[in-house]
Motif scaffolding. Structure first.
Motif, PDB file in Angstrom:
ATOM      1  N   ALA A 258       0.855  -1.195   0.000  1.00  0.00           N
ATOM      2  CA  ALA A 258       0.000   0.000   0.000  1.00  0.00           C
ATOM      3  C   ALA A 258       0.890   1.245   0.000  1.00  0.00           C
ATOM      4  O   ALA A 258       2.023   1.219   0.500  1.00  0.00           O
ATOM      5  CB  ALA A 258      -0.923   0.013   1.212  1.00  0.00           C
ATOM      6  N   VAL A 259       0.338   2.333  -0.552  1.00  0.00           N
ATOM      7  CA  VAL A 259       1.067   3.596  -0.612  1.00  0.00           C
ATOM      8  C   VAL A 259       0.115   4.735  -0.264  1.00  0.00           C
ATOM      9  O   VAL A 259      -0.985   4.837  -0.825  1.00  0.00           O
ATOM     10  CB  VAL A 259       1.645   3.863  -2.027  1.00  0.00           C
ATOM     11  N   PHE A 260       0.539   5.576   0.667  1.00  0.00           N
ATOM     12  CA  PHE A 260      -0.154   6.843   0.921  1.00  0.00           C
ATOM     13  C   PHE A 260       0.726   7.951   0.342  1.00  0.00           C
ATOM     14  O   PHE A 260       1.846   8.169   0.820  1.00  0.00           O
ATOM     15  CB  PHE A 260      -0.383   7.047   2.418  1.00  0.00           C
ATOM     16  N   ALA A 261       0.235   8.630  -0.678  1.00  0.00           N
ATOM     17  CA  ALA A 261       0.982   9.706  -1.327  1.00  0.00           C
ATOM     18  C   ALA A 261       0.531  11.054  -0.782  1.00  0.00           C
ATOM     19  O   ALA A 261      -0.655  11.259  -0.505  1.00  0.00           O
ATOM     20  CB  ALA A 261       0.785   9.653  -2.844  1.00  0.00           C
ATOM     21  N   GLY A 262       1.471  11.994  -0.670  1.00  0.00           N
ATOM     22  CA  GLY A 262       1.200  13.286  -0.055  1.00  0.00           C
ATOM     23  C   GLY A 262       0.314  14.202  -0.848  1.00  0.00           C
ATOM     24  O   GLY A 262      -0.179  15.201  -0.310  1.00  0.00           O
ATOM     25  N   ASN A 263       0.080  13.937  -2.134  1.00  0.00           N
ATOM     26  CA  ASN A 263      -0.961  14.651  -2.889  1.00  0.00           C
ATOM     27  C   ASN A 263      -1.392  13.791  -4.069  1.00  0.00           C
ATOM     28  O   ASN A 263      -0.790  12.745  -4.362  1.00  0.00           O
ATOM     29  CB  ASN A 263      -0.518  16.059  -3.314  1.00  0.00           C
ATOM     30  N   ASP A 264      -2.443  14.221  -4.761  1.00  0.00           N
ATOM     31  CA  ASP A 264      -3.009  13.414  -5.839  1.00  0.00           C
ATOM     32  C   ASP A 264      -2.077  13.311  -7.035  1.00  0.00           C
ATOM     33  O   ASP A 264      -2.020  12.277  -7.710  1.00  0.00           O
ATOM     34  CB  ASP A 264      -4.352  14.003  -6.291  1.00  0.00           C
ATOM     35  N   LEU A 265      -1.345  14.379  -7.334  1.00  0.00           N
ATOM     36  CA  LEU A 265      -0.436  14.315  -8.478  1.00  0.00           C
ATOM     37  C   LEU A 265       0.647  13.269  -8.251  1.00  0.00           C
ATOM     38  O   LEU A 265       0.966  12.480  -9.153  1.00  0.00           O
ATOM     39  CB  LEU A 265       0.191  15.689  -8.736  1.00  0.00           C
TER      40      LEU A 265
END
Length: 352
Positions: A258-265
């Motif tokens: 799983a990955v939580f990215a700091g913004n949508d881009l």
């Protein structure tokens, strides 16, 4: 009654005579002053409509010490501003609020450090009544500039800058700003991934010299305090930055689920690399972003689960706080507003 020939511009004196009031009373109505009885206000406004009177901007500025304009300063290069929907949505919110109060927006961009000299000269020149600034970095000189010239300013984002030489630091409570609950939103995203059974959750952080990125990383660590440091990679809030960080994470820890990215881009950049590496989403790896920029999150493949912040609403709130602090008396109108933190919400779509 003063003679007005065809083609002549109606004067304030003509408005006063038509309304049957003194010039001073007409001036107070035109310039938004207090202390005029309602029936006289209506008479002056009726005279303005009848005569087609338009205030002289230069004369009005002399009387009110107001320009009717607000500077919006974005501390990012032009290429980022026009490629990231976050900025257009924030400016849209600001513009709507300023327009509703008959104020003009002056956009000032920061391409490199040399631009701050130009911005300081412009602000100090009395061209605007106040400033709205966002996307500042830790070492940004803008806060010191606005303090030095006494410019009323509201910031987008929790302040994290350091004071310059000889300048006292400013605790958060003394700075007017609007921000989302970045840390709480990050916690919600990571908790959701944990609840879904994911065990090797990575984080693609934004640039850590910005408080929004640092706060989202803190939220990730709140939920996973013992997480492997190799599961965190720093990006730059761009698609390319997210792709680079995702590739780095997979090279370090191929078993990421799983990955939580700091913004949508950055999340869309991560999706691209996962696809190139033969990983399915969310089958092999779940992905969550942050912002809920609809044109990004909903058009991603698959549509992106993300943390929603009310970007346009925060822009409107920034403008409203600045206008409230200006009040009706110019720069010294009212006390500076206090900080405001707005809520965030996890929006579930197909990527997680």
């Amino acid at each position: 009654m003063p003679e007005t020939r065809p083609g002549d511009r109606p004067t304030l004196e003509a408005v006063a005579e038509r309304a049957g009031v003194s010039r001073a009373t007409a001036s107070r109505v035109v310039n938004g002053g207090d202390g005029v009885r309602p029936h006289l206000v209506e008479k002056v406004r009726e005279a303005i409509r009848d005569l087609g009177y338009v205030p002289n901007p230069a004369a009005r500025t002399l009387v009110t010490r107001r320009t009717g304009a607000v500077a919006v300063i974005i501390a990012e290069p032009e290429i980022r501003i026009f490629s990231d929907p976050f900025f257009s949505r924030q400016v849209r919110g600001i513009s709507k609020e300023l327009t509703a109060h008959d104020m003009q927006l002056v956009l000032l961009l920061v391409e490199d450090r040399g631009d701050y000299d130009r911005i300081e000269r412009y602000l100090a020149g009395g061209h605007v009544d106040g400033a709205l600034a966002f996307s500042l970095h830790t070492d940004d000189p803008l806060p010191a500039i606005t303090r030095r010239i006494g410019m009323p300013t509201v910031y987008g984002g929790r302040p994290g800058w350091t004071a310059g030489p000889g300048e006292p630091g400013e605790p958060d409570g003394e700075v007017a700003y609007v921000d989302a609950d970045n840390r709480g939103g990050a916690r919600a995203a990571v908790r959701y991934l944990v609840a879904q059974g994911h065990e090797r959750i990575a984080h693609i952080a934004g640039p850590l010299d910005q408080t929004s990125a640092a706060d989202r990383l803190s939220g990730y660590r709140d939920v996973l305090p013992e997480a492997d440091p190799a599961l965190v990679a720093e990006g730059d809030f761009t698609v390319a930055g997210g792709a680079r960080a995702m590739a780095e994470l997979l090279d370090r820890r191929p078993g990421i689920d799983a990955v939580f990215a700091g913004n949508d881009l950055m999340a869309t950049g991560a999706l691209r690399v996962l696809r190139e590496r033969g990983r399915t989403v969310p089958g092999d790896v779940a992905v969550i972003g942050f912002d809920d920029a609809e044109q990004v999150a909903e058009s991603a493949d698959p549509p992106l689960t993300t943390v929603r912040q009310d970007i346009e609403g925060m822009g409107r709130l920034m403008a409203r706080l600045l206008l409230d602090s200006l009040g009706s008396g110019g720069r010294e109108g009212r006390p500076a507003p206090r900080p405001v933190i707005t809520s965030t919400e996890l929006v579930r779509r197909a990527s997680a």
